[in-house]
Design a protein around this motif. Structure first.
Motif, mmCIF file in Angstrom:
data_model
loop_
_atom_site.group_PDB
_atom_site.id
_atom_site.type_symbol
_atom_site.label_atom_id
_atom_site.label_comp_id
_atom_site.label_asym_id
_atom_site.label_seq_id
_atom_site.Cartn_x
_atom_site.Cartn_y
_atom_site.Cartn_z
ATOM 1 N N LYS A 145 20.334 -54.165 -72.428
ATOM 2 C CA LYS A 145 20.078 -53.179 -73.477
ATOM 3 C C LYS A 145 20.214 -53.911 -74.800
ATOM 4 C CE LYS A 145 22.180 -49.969 -70.366
ATOM 5 N NZ LYS A 145 23.380 -49.275 -69.988
ATOM 6 N N THR A 146 19.187 -53.811 -75.626
ATOM 7 C CA THR A 146 19.176 -54.619 -76.840
ATOM 8 C C THR A 146 18.483 -53.881 -77.983
ATOM 9 O OG1 THR A 146 18.599 -56.798 -77.703
ATOM 10 C CG2 THR A 146 17.022 -55.790 -76.197
ATOM 11 N N ALA A 147 18.565 -54.451 -79.148
ATOM 12 C CA ALA A 147 17.907 -53.886 -80.327
ATOM 13 C C ALA A 147 16.518 -54.496 -80.484
ATOM 14 C CB ALA A 147 18.735 -54.194 -81.572
ATOM 15 N N LYS A 148 15.639 -53.773 -81.133
ATOM 16 C CA LYS A 148 14.333 -54.315 -81.489
ATOM 17 C C LYS A 148 14.432 -54.796 -82.932
ATOM 18 C CE LYS A 148 9.451 -53.394 -81.755
ATOM 19 N NZ LYS A 148 8.376 -52.411 -81.725
ATOM 20 N N ILE A 149 14.196 -56.061 -83.154
ATOM 21 C CA ILE A 149 14.364 -56.684 -84.462
ATOM 22 C C ILE A 149 13.013 -56.783 -85.175
ATOM 23 C CG2 ILE A 149 15.112 -58.789 -85.649
ATOM 24 C CD1 ILE A 149 17.391 -57.290 -84.224
ATOM 25 N N ASN A 150 13.002 -56.468 -86.451
ATOM 26 C CA ASN A 150 11.824 -56.650 -87.287
ATOM 27 C C ASN A 150 11.913 -58.066 -87.862
ATOM 28 O OD1 ASN A 150 10.018 -56.816 -89.430
ATOM 29 N ND2 ASN A 150 10.249 -54.654 -89.956
ATOM 30 N N HIS A 151 11.167 -58.986 -87.278
ATOM 31 C CA HIS A 151 11.253 -60.390 -87.670
ATOM 32 C C HIS A 151 10.769 -60.632 -89.102
ATOM 33 C CE1 HIS A 151 11.395 -60.638 -83.231
ATOM 34 N NE2 HIS A 151 12.378 -61.446 -83.545
ATOM 35 N N LYS A 152 9.762 -59.885 -89.527
ATOM 36 C CA LYS A 152 9.291 -60.043 -90.911
ATOM 37 C C LYS A 152 10.379 -59.667 -91.906
ATOM 38 C CE LYS A 152 4.324 -59.787 -90.551
ATOM 39 N NZ LYS A 152 3.095 -59.094 -90.922
ATOM 40 N N ALA A 153 11.141 -58.615 -91.574
ATOM 41 C CA ALA A 153 12.229 -58.193 -92.458
ATOM 42 C C ALA A 153 13.295 -59.273 -92.567
ATOM 43 C CB ALA A 153 12.847 -56.890 -91.960
ATOM 44 N N LEU A 154 13.400 -60.107 -91.549
ATOM 45 C CA LEU A 154 14.353 -61.223 -91.569
ATOM 46 C C LEU A 154 13.770 -62.475 -92.218
ATOM 47 C CD1 LEU A 154 15.951 -60.930 -88.022
ATOM 48 C CD2 LEU A 154 17.011 -60.417 -90.224
ATOM 49 N N GLY A 155 12.534 -62.366 -92.680
ATOM 50 C CA GLY A 155 11.911 -63.513 -93.337
ATOM 51 C C GLY A 155 11.120 -64.408 -92.401
ATOM 52 N N LEU A 156 10.962 -64.004 -91.141
ATOM 53 C CA LEU A 156 10.195 -64.809 -90.189
ATOM 54 C C LEU A 156 8.755 -64.306 -90.168
ATOM 55 C CD1 LEU A 156 12.870 -64.966 -87.360
ATOM 56 C CD2 LEU A 156 12.261 -66.780 -88.966
ATOM 57 N N GLY A 157 8.043 -64.553 -91.257
ATOM 58 C CA GLY A 157 6.708 -64.004 -91.441
ATOM 59 C C GLY A 157 5.567 -64.866 -90.969
ATOM 60 N N VAL A 158 5.848 -66.095 -90.526
ATOM 61 C CA VAL A 158 4.789 -66.986 -90.055
ATOM 62 C C VAL A 158 4.912 -67.116 -88.536
ATOM 63 C CG1 VAL A 158 3.794 -69.304 -90.177
ATOM 64 C CG2 VAL A 158 4.809 -68.266 -92.224
ATOM 65 N N THR A 159 3.904 -66.621 -87.824
ATOM 66 C CA THR A 159 3.880 -66.717 -86.371
ATOM 67 C C THR A 159 2.833 -67.748 -85.974
ATOM 68 O OG1 THR A 159 4.516 -64.403 -86.132
ATOM 69 C CG2 THR A 159 3.509 -65.441 -84.213
ATOM 70 N N ALA A 160 3.184 -68.577 -85.003
ATOM 71 C CA ALA A 160 2.241 -69.593 -84.524
ATOM 72 C C ALA A 160 2.255 -69.635 -83.007
ATOM 73 C CB ALA A 160 2.605 -70.958 -85.086
ATOM 74 N N ILE A 161 1.101 -70.000 -82.459
ATOM 75 C CA ILE A 161 0.940 -70.183 -81.021
ATOM 76 C C ILE A 161 0.611 -71.648 -80.801
ATOM 77 C CG2 ILE A 161 -0.429 -69.543 -78.998
ATOM 78 C CD1 ILE A 161 -1.002 -66.869 -80.605
ATOM 79 N N PHE A 162 1.397 -72.280 -79.949
ATOM 80 C CA PHE A 162 1.221 -73.702 -79.656
ATOM 81 C C PHE A 162 0.694 -73.846 -78.236
ATOM 82 C CE2 PHE A 162 4.644 -73.062 -82.629
ATOM 83 C CZ PHE A 162 4.372 -73.968 -83.638
ATOM 84 N N ARG A 163 -0.429 -74.538 -78.103
ATOM 85 C CA ARG A 163 -1.000 -74.835 -76.789
ATOM 86 C C ARG A 163 -0.690 -76.292 -76.495
ATOM 87 N NH1 ARG A 163 -6.430 -74.561 -77.415
ATOM 88 N NH2 ARG A 163 -6.203 -74.543 -79.662
ATOM 89 N N VAL A 164 0.175 -76.524 -75.518
ATOM 90 C CA VAL A 164 0.743 -77.852 -75.287
ATOM 91 C C VAL A 164 0.238 -78.439 -73.968
ATOM 92 C CG1 VAL A 164 2.905 -79.139 -75.037
ATOM 93 C CG2 VAL A 164 2.813 -77.133 -76.545
ATOM 94 N N THR A 165 -0.156 -79.703 -74.028
ATOM 95 C CA THR A 165 -0.477 -80.477 -72.834
ATOM 96 C C THR A 165 0.690 -81.413 -72.578
ATOM 97 O OG1 THR A 165 -2.820 -80.380 -73.423
ATOM 98 C CG2 THR A 165 -2.177 -82.020 -71.768
ATOM 99 N N LEU A 166 1.149 -81.426 -71.337
ATOM 100 C CA LEU A 166 2.342 -82.206 -71.011
ATOM 101 C C LEU A 166 2.018 -83.598 -70.490
ATOM 102 C CD1 LEU A 166 4.495 -79.510 -69.173
ATOM 103 C CD2 LEU A 166 4.631 -80.235 -71.561
ATOM 104 N N ALA A 167 2.873 -84.549 -70.844
ATOM 105 C CA ALA A 167 2.844 -85.884 -70.257
ATOM 106 C C ALA A 167 3.738 -85.892 -69.020
ATOM 107 C CB ALA A 167 3.316 -86.927 -71.269
ATOM 108 N N THR A 168 4.862 -85.146 -69.095
ATOM 109 C CA THR A 168 5.770 -84.961 -67.958
ATOM 110 C C THR A 168 6.174 -83.492 -67.930
ATOM 111 O OG1 THR A 168 7.838 -85.328 -69.173
ATOM 112 C CG2 THR A 168 6.712 -87.289 -68.330
ATOM 113 N N LYS A 169 6.707 -83.047 -66.819
ATOM 114 C CA LYS A 169 7.055 -81.632 -66.659
ATOM 115 C C LYS A 169 8.395 -81.252 -67.282
ATOM 116 C CE LYS A 169 3.391 -80.637 -64.311
ATOM 117 N NZ LYS A 169 2.282 -80.080 -65.017
#
Length: 155
Positions: free
Chosen positions: A60-84
């Motif tokens: 059971k947890t709270a729902k946090i508004n990340h923008k209100a905390l200043g985390l306004g930049v969201t990014a998606i990283f597509r990563v290819t691995l050299a090792t697992k």
């Protein structure tokens, strides 16, 4: 508990309704949820306890508004691995500030990472750090310009 038992839990309409109400606000009393669904409070207690015992409700947890905390930049990283190694549970990626999700995936990349940052400078620092990892052979970054929907607390 087996996955079949968990799936069967969701076959009952009342169980789905209880979970949906619980997702709206898990701080509400069982009596309030019972009133909303027009059932006895004991029924709600029973269904929630069953969902917890089956591992459907993990926490059971709270729902946090990340923008209100200043985390306004969201990014998606597509990563290819050299090792697992990046997918090992003890890897530092899992405790790295800004990392909200790490998925092993199929397709042209091996891992998808969702990150949230205060500004593009922090995003850049993370990108540099990620690309320097020995487990990473390449990474492509997409910066989110507009969030149509972001809600992991729904059924």
């Amino acid at each position: 508990m087996t996955k079949n038992t968990q799936k069967r839990f969701l076959e009952y309409e009342l169980n789905r309704k209880v979970l949906n109400e619980y997702l709206i606000d898990s701080r509400r009393s069982f009596r309030e949820i019972a009133r909303t669904l027009d059932v006895a409070p004991g029924t709600i207690v029973s269904r929630v306890n069953q969902a917890e015992n089956l591992g459907i409700i993990e926490k059971k947890t709270a729902k946090i508004n990340h923008k209100a905390l200043g985390l306004g930049v969201t990014a998606i990283f597509r990563v290819t691995l050299a090792t697992k190694g990046l997918l090992d549970p003890g890897h530092s990626i899992y405790t790295r500030p800004g990392v909200f999700a790490v998925y092993g995936v199929t397709g042209n990349t091996d891992v998808i990472i969702i990150g949230k940052f205060t500004d593009t400078e922090k995003l850049y620092e993370f990108t540099q750090w990620l690309n320097e990892l020995k487990e990473v052979s390449g990474a492509h970054t997409n910066v989110v310009l507009n969030t149509g929907k972001e809600d992991f607390n729904t059924l």
